[in-house]
Design a protein around this motif. Structure first.
Motif, PDB file in Angstrom:
ATOM      1  N   UNK A 255       3.570  -8.919   0.558  1.00  0.00           N
ATOM      2  CA  UNK A 255       3.635  -7.949   1.653  1.00  0.00           C
ATOM      3  C   UNK A 255       3.568  -6.509   1.141  1.00  0.00           C
ATOM      4  N   UNK A 256       3.872  -6.327  -0.147  1.00  0.00           N
ATOM      5  CA  UNK A 256       3.791  -4.985  -0.714  1.00  0.00           C
ATOM      6  C   UNK A 256       2.809  -4.992  -1.886  1.00  0.00           C
ATOM      7  N   UNK A 258       1.237  -3.817  -5.481  1.00  0.00           N
ATOM      8  CA  UNK A 258       1.781  -3.319  -6.748  1.00  0.00           C
ATOM      9  C   UNK A 258       0.652  -2.640  -7.508  1.00  0.00           C
ATOM     10  N   UNK A 288      14.527  10.172 -12.184  1.00  0.00           N
ATOM     11  CA  UNK A 288      14.606  10.405 -10.742  1.00  0.00           C
ATOM     12  C   UNK A 288      14.392  11.884 -10.388  1.00  0.00           C
ATOM     13  N   UNK A 289      14.129  12.728 -11.408  1.00  0.00           N
ATOM     14  CA  UNK A 289      13.776  14.127 -11.125  1.00  0.00           C
ATOM     15  C   UNK A 289      12.336  14.387 -11.528  1.00  0.00           C
ATOM     16  N   UNK A 294       9.675  12.725  -7.450  1.00  0.00           N
ATOM     17  CA  UNK A 294       9.920  13.783  -6.468  1.00  0.00           C
ATOM     18  C   UNK A 294       8.779  13.929  -5.468  1.00  0.00           C
ATOM     19  N   UNK A 297       7.464   9.581  -4.094  1.00  0.00           N
ATOM     20  CA  UNK A 297       8.534   8.987  -3.298  1.00  0.00           C
ATOM     21  C   UNK A 297       9.174   9.996  -2.339  1.00  0.00           C
ATOM     22  N   UNK A 298       9.788  11.033  -2.892  1.00  0.00           N
ATOM     23  CA  UNK A 298      10.612  11.905  -2.049  1.00  0.00           C
ATOM     24  C   UNK A 298       9.789  12.750  -1.069  1.00  0.00           C
ATOM     25  N   UNK A 301       7.167   9.996   0.810  1.00  0.00           N
ATOM     26  CA  UNK A 301       7.808   8.751   1.296  1.00  0.00           C
ATOM     27  C   UNK A 301       6.873   7.545   1.207  1.00  0.00           C
ATOM     28  N   UNK A 302       6.067   7.476   0.158  1.00  0.00           N
ATOM     29  CA  UNK A 302       5.086   6.385   0.061  1.00  0.00           C
ATOM     30  C   UNK A 302       5.650   5.120  -0.569  1.00  0.00           C
ATOM     31  N   UNK A 303       6.771   5.257  -1.276  1.00  0.00           N
ATOM     32  CA  UNK A 303       7.212   4.098  -2.063  1.00  0.00           C
ATOM     33  C   UNK A 303       8.704   4.171  -2.316  1.00  0.00           C
ATOM     34  N   UNK A 304       9.232   3.080  -2.841  1.00  0.00           N
ATOM     35  CA  UNK A 304      10.623   3.067  -3.293  1.00  0.00           C
ATOM     36  C   UNK A 304      10.663   3.446  -4.766  1.00  0.00           C
ATOM     37  N   UNK A 305       9.652   3.024  -5.522  1.00  0.00           N
ATOM     38  CA  UNK A 305       9.618   3.435  -6.923  1.00  0.00           C
ATOM     39  C   UNK A 305       8.219   3.882  -7.331  1.00  0.00           C
ATOM     40  N   UNK A 323       3.658  -0.103  -3.093  1.00  0.00           N
ATOM     41  CA  UNK A 323       3.235   0.666  -1.908  1.00  0.00           C
ATOM     42  C   UNK A 323       2.634  -0.243  -0.837  1.00  0.00           C
ATOM     43  N   UNK A 324       2.520   0.301   0.381  1.00  0.00           N
ATOM     44  CA  UNK A 324       1.754  -0.383   1.436  1.00  0.00           C
ATOM     45  C   UNK A 324       0.298  -0.428   0.975  1.00  0.00           C
TER      46      UNK A 324
END
Lengths: 427, 427
Positions: A255-256, A258, A288-289, A294, A297-298, A301-305, A323-324
């Motif tokens: 469903x996702x 990679x 994560x910075x 940043x 993701x941030x 908002x395309x992905x969790x990682x 990603x989708x």
């Protein structure tokens, strides 16, 4: 942190890192051999089979009961790739003698277990016990097949295989299913003899160990082996040039999507300023910075990682994101924008400072982990360098300039584009 | 100033300090001579807490599934627009957070600037800031986190087992919620959950490392607001004793079927000391019957019936269950074999020698837990269940063979068994 290193026999080295900080120590014997398709599967299986039964502990029950008697101190086997080399390891974390509530001698007991596995695996008719070989083969095949269960890892492996086709690093350390199936107990036993006689051997003891007693214990194991044709580790990194980008879309019921992108960096861990590459990676996608986190993701908002990681020995880097399917282009475009910023020097002083702090924090932790200390010295040993201390490396990291980072960024080129997507989507 | 209490445990040679801060927060410091220091700031609030009120309120509030986890994500944003990860990066800390069924925790580890990092941790977790825009932005990120989970067969295996065991109880809920349920989350709902569950009297700070209580209190005094204690009333769905469904199946692109057998334990002692006794005896019973040296584990390993067999028993104030998992071509055969084995053991009884060996191994494992600052995690889990880690160690050291006997008769009633299976997709 201090390394006491000595040679025990030809191509066999004992490395002691004394520390009293831990309640359990770490003993590891690393057998180092060239990574090749012909031998990878067999090497991976040798000690897994030997651990099934030895002359003194012939069954799984006998073996595991012995572990419990030694205060839950088991010996296990691990296999992985280090550049062009395959590492086959036997390891154990014996509890410190001071927590033993009877007269059990833990160190002697564990070294005896190592000796059993290395010198006295159970045999029949000059080969490993066939029953053990067959069941370990089956287990290994199942393990390789199960890699598909973890999509992120599977995508990583596939991208690596495509990127390193024809290179030792493209060979799986566990061996392919066909190669595992072809193993017979006789040929596995032959490979076992080759492995213990010709591998370069690095033994590590980290913790509160008696230096002489531990070194002697291992020396006694290896003096019984006739050592010959000893492997001397060599690793050839990728060149910085590519002819064309390899693009692969793979379809599965997922469903996702990679996304894994493989890059050549032109800078491998043998280069004296490799630490600059590590600072580059931290800023680009290592935390994560980082720019990737940043923005991909941030901000979008395309992905969790979305992260990047180096394969230092080979001068390579992988970027990974989940990603989708429909967002593939958006994500790749943003990754390219961020990489270009690195190359153009659009990096703030704050980003550089934070990345250095992140790197330094990691270096400060090396001594808090038994395996971390082994890893630290092992890299230097494999490169044939005098090991630098983490403190020295911290000084080097502090001195890195933006110009150096940009210069490294300019060497990064895309080699392989891999996307694991749904049955209906993608190209 | 509140009194600082010291607790020492001779068996593992460790101690900790405790005090209740004037703000109402319980603070624990576990001194460890590591370079790395670690802090875990947690609240007794997880996915199961979706229906609640404060004492004195007339009505219960029902909130969308996945909101505790959503709130965890949103805590990382601050009113001044500076991302929390960026704040930690200034001091080289490695920060993270996680949400489980029963708790939400915020953490960092660092090798320098502990006081500054602790200040950031206490500050951002006590200062929520969300707007409709920032809440909406997170839909994409968490949506991808949920999608990633949907592709994970082990996650499906676990939640399907919970579906099989539990008809109504919230323990079965997916921590992240669903794409549909999180769409209902608003800034107002997040604030309402925050005000209820992030009251300091419902929270706990556990620090481990080369840090003193005085140091921690200085920062706590500076940052933490004085708060009135709030009494939270949580409403959990009544759950029948029997299982909900005997079987739940799903199909995934896996290589071999995965199974997870669960056995519900509906008898949860309300008194923490009674619960601790049962927890430890149950755990030991599982070690003797299904641990690595048990007849059952060795049989399924040697015969190849199961790959990666794992069994365990868990109990806290919310739920109790045993699980048995692995990969097998024929999960039904494993299920039948397991029940036969249990019936046989109920008749023949257990071996006391096996019990003593397992007890020694379990003691050694507990000693090893303290070899990392992350022991703060175990400490916190137990504390949220009103159990002290040193009491746990002593209970494990003193458990008697006779305490296992009644549990052998009561813990494995067939009507409490269910199984979840993930099958490969038919090609």
């Amino acid at each position: 942190m201090q390394l006491k290193r000595r040679q025990l026999s030809e191509g066999v080295y004992f490395n002691l890192i004394p520390t009293e900080k831990f309640k359990a120590g770490f003993l590891q014997v690393r057998f180092i051999l060239p990574q090749s398709k012909q031998t990878a599967a067999k090497n991976a299986l040798v000690f897994k089979t030997a651990l099934r039964g030895t002359e003194k502990y012939p069954t799984t029950t006998a073996m595991r009961k012995r572990y419990d008697e030694l205060y839950a101190t088991s010996v296990n086997s691990n296999v992985w790739k280090y550049g062009d080399m395959q590492i086959v390891a036997l390891q154990s974390s014996p509890i410190d003698q001071k927590y033993v509530i009877d007269d059990t001698d833990i160190t002697a007991g564990v070294i005896d277990l190592f000796e059993q596995v290395i010198l006295h695996p159970l045999t029949e008719d000059g080969a490993f016990k066939a029953e053990y070989v067959e069941s370990e083969k089956k287990r290994q095949i199942e393990q390789v097949r199960s890699e598909i269960n973890n999509k992120g890892k599977y995508a990583d492996t596939r991208c690596t295989e495509i990127m390193f086709e024809g290179d030792p690093y493209g060979v799986s350390a566990a061996g392919s299913i066909d190669d595992i199936e072809a193993i017979c107990s006789k040929c596995l036993y032959e490979q076992y003899k080759t492995l213990i006689s010709s591998a370069r051997v690095e033994i590590f003891a980290v913790g509160n160990f008696d230096e002489e007693k531990t070194a002697d214990g291992f020396a006694r194991i290896f003096e019984k082996i006739e050592r010959k044709n000893i492997c001397s580790p060599t690793i050839t990194p990728l060149s910085g040039d590519i002819k064309e980008v390899k693009t692969v879309y793979e379809h599965q019921s997922v469903t996702q999507g990679k996304l894994v992108l493989g890059y050549r960096t032109g800078c491998d861990s043998k280069q004296p300023d490799y630490y600059v590459m590590e600072v580059f990676n931290e800023i680009f996608g290592g935390s994560a910075c980082s720019k990737l986190f940043m923005n991909v993701r941030e901000k979008l908002s395309l992905c969790y990682y979305c992260s990047s990681g180096l394969i230092g020995e080979k001068g390579a880097m992988l970027i990974r994101s989940g990603i989708e399917f429909a967002n593939e282009k958006k994500a790749v475009d943003e990754i390219n924008v961020q990489l270009q910023k690195m190359k153009d020097g659009e990096i703030s002083d704050g980003e550089i400072e934070d990345a250095k702090k992140g790197q330094i924090d990691g270096l400060m932790r090396v001594e808090d982990r038994l395996s971390g200390m082994v890893g630290w010295y092992f890299g230097a040993i494999m490169r044939g360098e005098e090991p630098v201390s983490p403190e020295k490396r911290i000084e080097q990291i502090k001195s890195v300039t933006k110009e150096q980072i940009v210069e490294k960024a300019k060497g990064v080129v895309l080699d392989t584009y891999y996307f694991l997507c749904g049955e209906e989507s993608g190209k | 100033m509140s009194e600082i209490i010291t607790r020492v445990n001779e068996s593992v040679g460790e101690k900790y300090y405790y005090t209740r801060h004037k703000s109402g927060l319980d603070i624990f410091v576990i001194p460890k001579k590591f370079t790395e220091s670690y802090a875990l700031f947690s609240t007794r609030y997880g996915a199961i807490d979706n229906c609640f009120k404060l004492e004195g309120d007339a009505e219960f509030v029902k909130v969308p599934d996945g909101i505790a986890h959503y709130l965890e994500h949103k805590m990382f944003e601050n009113e001044d627009g500076v991302d929390t990860f960026a704040r930690f990066a200034k001091y080289g800390a490695d920060a993270n957070a996680f949400t489980s069924s029963e708790m939400t925790a915020y953490l960092f580890s660092c090798t320098d600037h502990f006081d500054e990092n602790l200040e950031i941790l206490l500050d951002y977790v006590t200062k929520p800031y969300f707007t409709p825009q920032t809440v909406a932005k997170e839909q994409g990120i968490i949506g991808q986190e949920i999608r990633m989970g949907e592709d994970n067969p082990h996650r499906a295996l676990y939640y399907n087992l919970m579906e099989a065991l539990y008809e109504k109880h919230q323990i079965k809920l997916n921590v992240a919620g669903t794409v549909e349920s999180i769409a209902e989350i608003t800034a107002d709902l997040l604030y309402s959950c925050y005000r209820t569950f992030y009251n300091l009297s419902n929270m706990m700070l556990v620090v481990s490392g080369d840090v003193t209580m005085e140091q921690v209190l200085k920062t706590a005094d500076k940052i933490l607001p004085m708060q009135e204690e709030k009494k939270i009333v949580r409403k959990y769905e009544d759950e029948k004793r029997e299982v909900n469904k005997k079987r739940v199946k799903a199909s995934f692109p896996v290589a071999r079927p995965l199974f997870m057998i669960g056995v519900k334990d509906p008898d949860i002692p309300a008194d923490p000391q009674e619960r601790l006794k049962k927890m430890v005896a149950g755990d030991m019973l599982y070690s003797v019957m299904f641990g690595s040296t048990s007849e059952f584990a060795i049989d399924v390993y040697e015969s190849g019936l199961v790959r990666g067999f794992n069994a365990g028993y868990e109990l806290d104030h919310v739920y109790g269950m045993g699980t048995f998992s692995g990969e097998a071509d024929d999960p039904e055969a494993v299920y039948a074999k397991l029940l036969d084995y249990i019936a046989e053991k109920k008749k023949t009884g257990l071996s006391e020698a096996d019990f003593e060996r397992c007890k020694r191994a379990s003691y050694a494992s507990l000693v090893r837990e303290f070899d990392s600052v992350h022991v703060a995690n175990t400490f916190t889990y137990l504390r949220h269940d009103d159990i002290d880690v040193f009491d746990y160690i002593e209970a494990a050291k003193n458990v008697k063979f006779d305490e296992l006997k009644p549990l052998l008769q009561t813990l494995f009633d067939e009507k409490y068994f269910a199984m979840s299976v993930v099958e490969p997709i038919e090609k």
